[in-house]
Scaffold this motif. Structure first.
Motif, PDB file in Angstrom:
ATOM      1  N   LYS A 249      -1.351   3.042  11.142  1.00 50.57           N
ATOM      2  CA  LYS A 249      -0.905   3.787   9.963  1.00 50.57           C
ATOM      3  C   LYS A 249      -1.641   3.326   8.710  1.00 50.57           C
ATOM      4  O   LYS A 249      -2.003   4.130   7.844  1.00 50.57           O
ATOM      5  CB  LYS A 249       0.600   3.633   9.774  1.00 50.57           C
ATOM      6  N   MET A 250      -1.847   2.019   8.608  1.00 47.55           N
ATOM      7  CA  MET A 250      -2.584   1.490   7.467  1.00 47.55           C
ATOM      8  C   MET A 250      -4.001   2.057   7.431  1.00 47.55           C
ATOM      9  O   MET A 250      -4.517   2.409   6.367  1.00 47.55           O
ATOM     10  CB  MET A 250      -2.612  -0.037   7.530  1.00 47.55           C
ATOM     11  N   LEU A 251      -4.624   2.140   8.616  1.00 46.17           N
ATOM     12  CA  LEU A 251      -5.967   2.697   8.691  1.00 46.17           C
ATOM     13  C   LEU A 251      -5.965   4.169   8.298  1.00 46.17           C
ATOM     14  O   LEU A 251      -6.863   4.631   7.570  1.00 46.17           O
ATOM     15  CB  LEU A 251      -6.522   2.526  10.107  1.00 46.17           C
ATOM     16  N   GLY A 252      -4.955   4.914   8.754  1.00 53.53           N
ATOM     17  CA  GLY A 252      -4.860   6.326   8.388  1.00 53.53           C
ATOM     18  C   GLY A 252      -4.726   6.515   6.893  1.00 53.53           C
ATOM     19  O   GLY A 252      -5.389   7.385   6.296  1.00 53.53           O
ATOM     20  N   ARG A 253      -3.879   5.707   6.261  1.00 52.93           N
ATOM     21  CA  ARG A 253      -3.717   5.813   4.803  1.00 52.93           C
ATOM     22  C   ARG A 253      -5.001   5.449   4.075  1.00 52.93           C
ATOM     23  O   ARG A 253      -5.348   6.066   3.064  1.00 52.93           O
ATOM     24  CB  ARG A 253      -2.559   4.925   4.343  1.00 52.93           C
ATOM     25  N   ALA A 254      -5.720   4.452   4.596  1.00 51.39           N
ATOM     26  CA  ALA A 254      -6.978   4.044   3.959  1.00 51.39           C
ATOM     27  C   ALA A 254      -8.028   5.146   4.086  1.00 51.39           C
ATOM     28  O   ALA A 254      -8.792   5.392   3.142  1.00 51.39           O
ATOM     29  CB  ALA A 254      -7.480   2.758   4.604  1.00 51.39           C
ATOM     30  N   LEU A 255      -8.076   5.815   5.234  1.00 54.13           N
ATOM     31  CA  LEU A 255      -9.020   6.920   5.411  1.00 54.13           C
ATOM     32  C   LEU A 255      -8.707   8.053   4.438  1.00 54.13           C
ATOM     33  O   LEU A 255      -9.611   8.612   3.802  1.00 54.13           O
ATOM     34  CB  LEU A 255      -8.962   7.427   6.849  1.00 54.13           C
ATOM     35  N   ALA A 256      -7.422   8.397   4.306  1.00 53.90           N
ATOM     36  CA  ALA A 256      -7.032   9.475   3.396  1.00 53.90           C
ATOM     37  C   ALA A 256      -7.316   9.111   1.943  1.00 53.90           C
ATOM     38  O   ALA A 256      -7.662   9.979   1.127  1.00 53.90           O
ATOM     39  CB  ALA A 256      -5.545   9.785   3.581  1.00 53.90           C
ATOM     40  N   ARG A 257      -7.180   7.843   1.621  1.00 56.60           N
ATOM     41  CA  ARG A 257      -7.372   7.383   0.244  1.00 56.60           C
ATOM     42  C   ARG A 257      -8.809   7.536  -0.230  1.00 56.60           C
ATOM     43  O   ARG A 257      -9.070   7.648  -1.420  1.00 56.60           O
ATOM     44  CB  ARG A 257      -6.947   5.915   0.166  1.00 56.60           C
ATOM     45  N   ARG A 258      -9.741   7.550   0.734  1.00 56.77           N
ATOM     46  CA  ARG A 258     -11.151   7.536   0.343  1.00 56.77           C
ATOM     47  C   ARG A 258     -11.769   8.930   0.229  1.00 56.77           C
ATOM     48  O   ARG A 258     -12.971   9.062   0.052  1.00 56.77           O
ATOM     49  CB  ARG A 258     -11.949   6.724   1.366  1.00 56.77           C
ATOM     50  N   VAL A 259     -10.930   9.977   0.325  1.00 55.42           N
ATOM     51  CA  VAL A 259     -11.438  11.341   0.145  1.00 55.42           C
ATOM     52  C   VAL A 259     -11.800  11.544  -1.322  1.00 55.42           C
ATOM     53  O   VAL A 259     -10.976  11.330  -2.214  1.00 55.42           O
ATOM     54  CB  VAL A 259     -10.392  12.374   0.591  1.00 55.42           C
ATOM     55  N   LEU A 260     -13.027  11.949  -1.583  1.00 59.18           N
ATOM     56  CA  LEU A 260     -13.488  12.124  -2.953  1.00 59.18           C
ATOM     57  C   LEU A 260     -13.040  13.467  -3.509  1.00 59.18           C
ATOM     58  O   LEU A 260     -12.947  14.460  -2.789  1.00 59.18           O
ATOM     59  CB  LEU A 260     -15.019  12.045  -3.018  1.00 59.18           C
TER      60      LEU A 260
END
Length: 568
Positions: A249-260
């Motif tokens: 879940k942490m990885l999923g949130r980090a991936l979503a956070r990096r959308v420009l």
């Protein structure tokens, strides 16, 4: 000879091995009985034929016949003697060539070899070991963690209940101990009272048992556990785990956070006392197209730009560096500084419009975490999932293969500003990255990597950003291992605190030339009880100060080599 004698003594002392030795001795006695019997019968039959041989000759003939050497220098002339020779020969084949080797291996060599293997895989750690990390699972994440803690001189030990697994790890050069994971005595032999941390990354059920066992052995040692299932969070906490994470879940949130281009607010990625480290994309802000000098961010907001990400590459900023649409700024400051930055950007709560939905490839645990993070930020998205059972759960799922063009068009691939690839198969992620890059050359592609070794391959395939599951776990655990001393950020970016070296005393920050010589930036100075965030370049460093620096792993190594902490 001394070594062999020692091994034999050890073997004979073992209870089970004593029983084996008795069986081996019985077999040897039976063999000797037949050897003597055949020698006596040899003499009697030779006397029957009118020949007389010495007892030594009788033993010689029996041995050569039973061992099938059969030199042929002594033979019987009578039929009775020849039948006797056949009996001796056949019994020799059975006893000497078949049963003797099998018995020797089964009751002597194999137990001896097992004891040798056990000696290679110890069952305890040295009495002098302390401050070490105990791992109850071995995988690629463990390897990454071992490499990272080794850079800081921290010892470790892997514990496994399987002897062969321990031997394999030992042969690969890892420090390993054999012991049952659900036995408190195992952890006492691992000196758990002196350990810094126990990392339990087994499956949820096994982890629960391990945590309970650890708490029986020691009630205070820090434990870090991963929970695959949502329901396991409470169970592992009730079992006694100090820290329980859902790393997927942490990885999923980090991936979503990096959308420009979908959220302009500074996102805090690390905290160091009062000092906050945050990331902020520059796309579609007033910063785009300006140099750092022209932006005057420090004067306007108080934040200090301590680094920039450009297509997953971190670098220290220069005053004339141009901020473009792909730039992600790494900011250092306090809560007040970051609030002023967000107000200056002008997107406190609103989300700027995007051309189309963000396309998420993969609806597993990581993909669902990405979806929940995007939903919470009111960002339009679609999730492509091949399994019909998963795809039927929510309306934003699109059922089908991510390699099917019609499915991708239905998901909005032609209008999407960003594509997030979340499957746990790195081979598939590389394939999808190449495919999506060909379909949408201008879109941002963010990919998950299960193994660190595939990060560069994914970049070459066309990914703008790659986040590694292994690196995320390592980052989290390292930050727990050295709180307030070292903060590891994404992709090897570290914040660390060190006492002021004597060579730097009575120098100004700008005069010390730390950044020019080591690649590290000073983001704060701890002076007594005060944390001076983003200090003035003209500040004079005093005895007793502590420096808080930010830089890559290479930059940190250069700093510690130039200013070792052992001095002064």
């Amino acid at each position: 000879m001394k070594t062999m004698a020692t091994q034999l003594t050890l073997l004979l002392r073992m209870g089970q091995q004593r029983s084996n030795m008795r069986l081996l001795l019985k077999f040897v006695l039976i063999l000797l009985f037949f050897f003597v019997l055949y020698s006596v019968l040899f003499h009697l039959l030779m006397l029957y034929e009118g020949r007389d041989y010495s007892w030594i000759t009788g033993f010689y003939w029996t041995l050569t016949t039973m061992s099938t050497l059969g030199f042929g220098d002594i033979t019987f002339a009578s039929d009775v003697g020849k039948v006797f020779s056949v009996v001796v020969l056949l019994s020799g084949i059975v006893f000497l060539l078949v049963m003797l080797p099998f018995t020797f291996i089964q009751f002597f060599y194999a137990p001896w070899l097992e004891e040798q293997n056990k000696a290679r895989a110890p069952r305890s750690v040295p009495e002098t070991m302390s401050g070490h990390v105990i791992f109850t699972q071995f995988d690629d994440v463990t390897v990454n963690l071992i490499e990272k803690i080794g850079q800081y001189g921290i010892e470790y030990v892997i514990v496994t209940g399987e002897l062969q697994n321990a031997l394999d790890l030992h042969d690969l050069g890892f420090k390993v101990v054999v012991g049952e994971l659900d036995d408190p005595r195992t952890y006492h032999r691992l000196r758990i009272d002196s350990a810094a941390m126990v990392v339990v990354l087994n499956d949820d059920i096994s982890s629960t048992n391990i945590i309970y066992t650890i708490r029986e052995a020691n009630a205070r040692v820090i434990t870090v556990t991963n929970a695959d299932l949502e329901d396991s969070l409470d169970i592992l906490q009730l079992a006694g785990s100090t820290h329980v994470f859902q790393f997927t879940k942490m990885l999923g949130r980090a991936l979503a956070r990096r959308v420009l281009g979908v959220s302009m607010k500074a996102n805090v990625i690390g905290r160091f006392d009062r000092l906050l480290i945050a990331e902020a994309p520059a796309m579609r802000t007033w910063l785009q197209g300006k140099t750092l000098t022209e932006s005057r961010l420090r004067e306007v907001t108080g934040v200090n730009v301590v680094g920039v990400w450009e297509k997953n590459h971190f670098s220290l900023p220069t005053p004339d560096a141009i901020i473009d649409e792909s730039t992600v700024l790494v900011l250092a400051g306090t809560d007040e500084h970051l609030d002023r930055f967000d107000r200056s950007i002008g997107f406190d709560t609103e989300t700027p419009p995007a051309k189309g939905p963000v396309v998420v490839l993969g609806g597993g645990r990581v993909g669902q975490a990405v979806a929940n993070a995007l939903k919470a930020r009111l960002i339009d998205f679609r999730v492509v999932e091949k399994k019909a059972g998963i795809a039927a759960r929510e309306e934003y799922f699109v059922q089908g293969s991510a390699a099917d063009l019609d499915v991708l068009i239905k998901a909005g691939i032609n209008e999407t500003p960003a594509i997030i690839i979340t499957t746990h198969d790195d081979n598939l992620n590389i394939y999808l990255t190449i495919y999506c890059r060909r379909l949408r050359p201008e879109a941002q592609i963010i990919s998950r990597a299960s193994l660190d070794r595939n990060i560069n391959t994914l970049h070459r395939a066309g990914a703008n950003l790659v986040l590694s599951y292994s690196s995320m776990v390592t980052t989290t655990i390292m930050n727990l291992l050295h709180p307030q001393q070292m903060l590891m950020l994404s992709e090897g970016l570290n914040v660390f605190r060190l006492p002021l070296h004597p060579k730097l005393r009575r120098k100004t920050l700008i005069g010390a030339k730390i950044r020019e010589e080591t690649g590290c930036s000073v983001v704060a100075v701890k002076r007594k009880e005060e944390m001076i965030v983003n200090p003035d370049p003209e500040i004079v460093l005093e005895k007793g100060d502590e420096l808080v620096l930010i830089g890559s792993a290479k930059s940190e190594r250069l700093f510690t080599e130039k200013y070792p902490t052992s001095e002064g």
